[in-house]
Every structure is written in C-alpha cells, then in structure tokens.
Design an enzyme around this catalytic site. Structure first.
Site, PDB file in Angstrom:
ATOM      1  N   ASP A 158      42.628 -17.635 -39.865  1.00  9.68           N
ATOM      2  CA  ASP A 158      43.829 -17.038 -41.049  1.00  9.68           C
ATOM      3  C   ASP A 158      43.957 -18.049 -41.780  1.00  9.68           C
ATOM      4  O   ASP A 158      45.005 -18.608 -41.768  1.00  9.68           O
ATOM      5  CB  ASP A 158      44.844 -16.747 -40.193  1.00  9.68           C
ATOM      6  CG  ASP A 158      45.908 -15.690 -40.907  1.00  9.68           C
ATOM      7  OD1 ASP A 158      45.569 -15.307 -41.832  1.00  9.68           O
ATOM      8  OD2 ASP A 158      47.131 -15.614 -40.332  1.00  9.68           O
TER       9      ASP A 158
ATOM     10  N   LYS B  79      44.075 -17.304 -45.155  1.00  9.44           N
ATOM     11  CA  LYS B  79      44.581 -16.625 -46.421  1.00  9.44           C
ATOM     12  C   LYS B  79      44.112 -17.433 -47.706  1.00  9.44           C
ATOM     13  O   LYS B  79      44.932 -17.879 -48.608  1.00  9.44           O
ATOM     14  CB  LYS B  79      46.089 -16.602 -46.237  1.00  9.44           C
ATOM     15  CG  LYS B  79      46.601 -15.922 -45.177  1.00  9.44           C
ATOM     16  CD  LYS B  79      48.027 -15.733 -45.399  1.00  9.44           C
ATOM     17  CE  LYS B  79      48.757 -14.828 -44.204  1.00  9.44           C
ATOM     18  NZ  LYS B  79      48.643 -15.536 -42.881  1.00  9.44           N
TER      19      LYS B  79
ATOM     20  N   THR C 173      54.892  -9.972 -45.460  1.00  7.68           N
ATOM     21  CA  THR C 173      56.200  -9.378 -44.966  1.00  7.68           C
ATOM     22  C   THR C 173      57.297 -10.180 -45.298  1.00  7.68           C
ATOM     23  O   THR C 173      58.284  -9.936 -45.301  1.00  7.68           O
ATOM     24  CB  THR C 173      55.997  -8.990 -43.424  1.00  7.68           C
ATOM     25  OG1 THR C 173      55.556 -10.213 -43.062  1.00  7.68           O
ATOM     26  CG2 THR C 173      54.870  -7.875 -43.366  1.00  7.68           C
TER      27      THR C 173
ATOM     28  N   ARG D 199      53.510 -14.586 -29.046  1.00  4.77           N
ATOM     29  CA  ARG D 199      54.473 -14.868 -28.041  1.00  4.77           C
ATOM     30  C   ARG D 199      54.660 -14.025 -26.900  1.00  4.77           C
ATOM     31  O   ARG D 199      54.611 -14.455 -25.769  1.00  4.77           O
ATOM     32  CB  ARG D 199      55.775 -15.220 -28.699  1.00  4.77           C
ATOM     33  CG  ARG D 199      55.935 -16.475 -29.495  1.00  4.77           C
ATOM     34  CD  ARG D 199      56.971 -16.455 -30.331  1.00  4.77           C
ATOM     35  NE  ARG D 199      56.934 -15.608 -31.500  1.00  4.77           N
ATOM     36  CZ  ARG D 199      57.596 -15.297 -32.579  1.00  4.77           C
ATOM     37  NH1 ARG D 199      58.555 -15.983 -32.670  1.00  4.77           N
ATOM     38  NH2 ARG D 199      57.536 -14.412 -33.496  1.00  4.77           N
TER      39      ARG D 199
HETATM   40  O1  C5P Z   1      54.340 -14.342 -31.657  1.00  5.31           O
HETATM   41  P1  C5P Z   1      54.275 -13.249 -32.550  1.00  5.31           P
HETATM   42  O2  C5P Z   1      53.416 -11.969 -31.774  1.00  5.31           O
HETATM   43  O3  C5P Z   1      55.145 -12.880 -33.442  1.00  5.31           O
HETATM   44  O4  C5P Z   1      52.751 -13.640 -33.587  1.00  5.31           O
HETATM   45  C1  C5P Z   1      52.430 -12.899 -34.609  1.00  5.31           C
HETATM   46  C2  C5P Z   1      51.319 -13.741 -35.273  1.00  5.31           C
HETATM   47  O5  C5P Z   1      51.002 -12.885 -36.564  1.00  5.31           O
HETATM   48  C3  C5P Z   1      51.801 -15.143 -35.884  1.00  5.31           C
HETATM   49  O6  C5P Z   1      50.776 -15.920 -35.923  1.00  5.31           O
HETATM   50  C4  C5P Z   1      52.472 -14.705 -37.246  1.00  5.31           C
HETATM   51  O7  C5P Z   1      52.358 -15.879 -38.143  1.00  5.31           O
HETATM   52  C5  C5P Z   1      51.660 -13.724 -37.520  1.00  5.31           C
HETATM   53  N1  C5P Z   1      52.114 -12.631 -38.584  1.00  5.31           N
HETATM   54  C6  C5P Z   1      53.351 -12.007 -38.473  1.00  5.31           C
HETATM   55  N2  C5P Z   1      53.731 -11.206 -39.296  1.00  5.31           N
HETATM   56  C7  C5P Z   1      53.030 -11.049 -40.684  1.00  5.31           C
HETATM   57  C8  C5P Z   1      51.849 -11.706 -40.810  1.00  5.31           C
HETATM   58  C9  C5P Z   1      51.251 -12.754 -39.868  1.00  5.31           C
HETATM   59  O8  C5P Z   1      53.857 -12.137 -37.295  1.00  5.31           O
HETATM   60  N3  C5P Z   1      53.289 -10.275 -41.531  1.00  5.31           N
END
Ligand code: C5P
Length: 239
Positions: free
Chosen positions: A62, A64, A126, A218
């Site tokens: 990732d 970007k 987001t 998480r």
């Molecule tokens: O721990 P969690 O399930 O919230 O992790 C989600 C992952 O997706 C993290 O690496 C976060 O940075 C990424 N992410 C996100 N929302 C976004 C883009 C990326 O949670 N809009």
C-alpha cells in the site's frame, strides 16, 4: 468475484520486524494477502516484502504512489521486482499517470520475466471530508460522485480495481461492472471494537454489497488467537 477464495487482506500495522515475520508465517495461508503500508516499508525497506514473499505470503503493498507519469512508471517497474500481488497508486494522478503505472509493470515483466502486481487505485481518502474536497481541493462533486468518476477513470486507464470505503462499494460495482476489483477497509465483524473507524460494515455486508477483498487489521491482530479469528471471518464469508 470468485467463490471459495480467501477475501481477507490482513493489515499488518506492526512496527516490529520479528512480529511481522511471525505473522507472515501464521496468517499467510488463510489470507488473500497481507497489507504492508508506508510505515513498515519506510522503516524496514523493500526487503520486508521480499522476505514475506519468500515465506510464501501474498502481499498488498500500500504505497499510494502519486507523481509525474515517468517517475511512477519507473517506480512501479522497480516495485514489480519485489513480488507483491497488489499495489496501490492514487487515481488523482490522472489517466496518463495510471497508464504509465501499467506500462511500468509491462516493462518489468518483459525485461525481467517477473509477474507484476495487480494495480489498485485509491480514489478519495476517507480522511478527506466533502467540505475539504470543496473548500481546499476545489472539487464540487459529492464524495460519492467523485469516487465513482475516479473509479471509472481507473478502469479506463487499465487498473485492476480500486480501494474504497464500504459506503461506496455498491455504486462502484454498478458503474464499473463485475470484473473490477473492489477492496474495502473499515470492516468490523459483529461484536468487535470499532476502534477509530467511523463508518464500519460487517464482513458479510461488504461481500453482499460486492467487495472482492476486505482489509481488516485490529480485529484480527488484537484477537487472543489471530489465526482462529481470521478463519472464523473466512467461514462467515466464503461460501
Ligand atoms: O485495524 P483496522 O481494521 O482499522 O485497519 C484497517 C487498515 O486499512 C489500516 O491499515 C488502515 O490504515 C487502512 N485504511 C482504512 N481506511 C481507509 C483506508 C485505509 O482503515 N479509508
């Protein structure tokens, strides 16, 4: 979307190399991919990806990427040598940049005989509100309209799919058709802590709406038994 296929991309947001290596081994088999982001990539370097791939893990890198077309082309060609399955770039780099990224992969495949990653476009982060989009970036469309229009641009440029919030899955699927990958974060199995995510969606709902891959961090990494948690989520969505 293919049936009977792993759909969970585990976000490896860990800052310890040994912990990461342990997770490559433990989770690799039951995950569609493990996501390595800028934080780990910058801290440990490209070797972290090569190390994961050597251990048999599939990697979503990732990064970007967003720059002038030539720079992105060369960067993507170099990334293609690392063996990741999926790579993110920003769709706001425009059509020429996205096409250059595709050429970067072709260049590496031709010159080095490697298999390059699938390319995923990030549409609107987001973290950007509709207000910020309008007042700071001068975009007058709604977030949803902007996301769909960037997803269509990504499709036209030859990208394999996009990363989008659960809220936008259905409209992207409608606009871009079935052969376009939709990868979505913000996923929480029923009963899990929401953490800092604002709008969350269950794995079942995201898949029903048309997502191909779900990025989950998480809820898996902080579970007492991450492998069991991942298997449990898989069971709820792989039919
Ligand atoms: O721990 P969690 O399930 O919230 O992790 C989600 C992952 O997706 C993290 O690496 C976060 O940075 C990424 N992410 C996100 N929302 C976004 C883009 C990326 O949670 N809009």
């Amino acid at each position: 979307m293919k049936q009977n296929e792993n759909k969970v991309v585990v976000a490896l947001d860990v800052s310890n190399k040994n912990k990461a290596a342990q997770l490559f081994d433990e989770l690799g088999e039951d995950a569609a991919a493990l996501k390595i982001g800028l934080e780990m990539f910058i801290r440990f370097g490209p070797e972290i990806v090569q190390n994961a791939v050597a251990r048999g893990a599939k990697i979503m890198l990732d990064l970007k990427l967003h720059d002038i077309p030539n720079t992105v082309q060369k960067a993507v060609a170099n990334v293609s040598l690392l063996g990741a399955e999926l790579l993110t770039i920003h769709t706001t780099g425009g059509m020429k940049m996205m096409k250059a990224a595709r050429r970067g992969i072709e260049e590496a495949e031709k010159n080095y005989g490697v298999k390059g990653p699938k390319l995923l476009g990030v549409t609107v982060l987001t973290s950007i509100s509709e207000e910020a989009m309008k007042n700071e970036l001068g975009v007058i469309k709604s977030v949803e309209e902007q996301v769909v229009s960037l997803a269509l641009l990504a499709k036209e440029a030859g990208l394999d799919g996009v990363v989008a919030s659960p809220k936008e899955i259905k409209s992207i699927r409608n606009a871009c058709g079935d052969d376009f990958l939709i990868v979505t974060p913000g996923i929480r199995p029923a009963g899990s802590s929401v953490d800092d995510q604002k709008r969350v969606c269950t794995p079942e709902q995201a898949v029903a709406d048309g997502a191909d891959y779900l990025v989950i961090g998480r809820p898996i990494l902080q579970a007492d038994n991450p492998v069991e948690k991942l298997k449990e989520i898989n069971k709820s969505i792989i039919h």
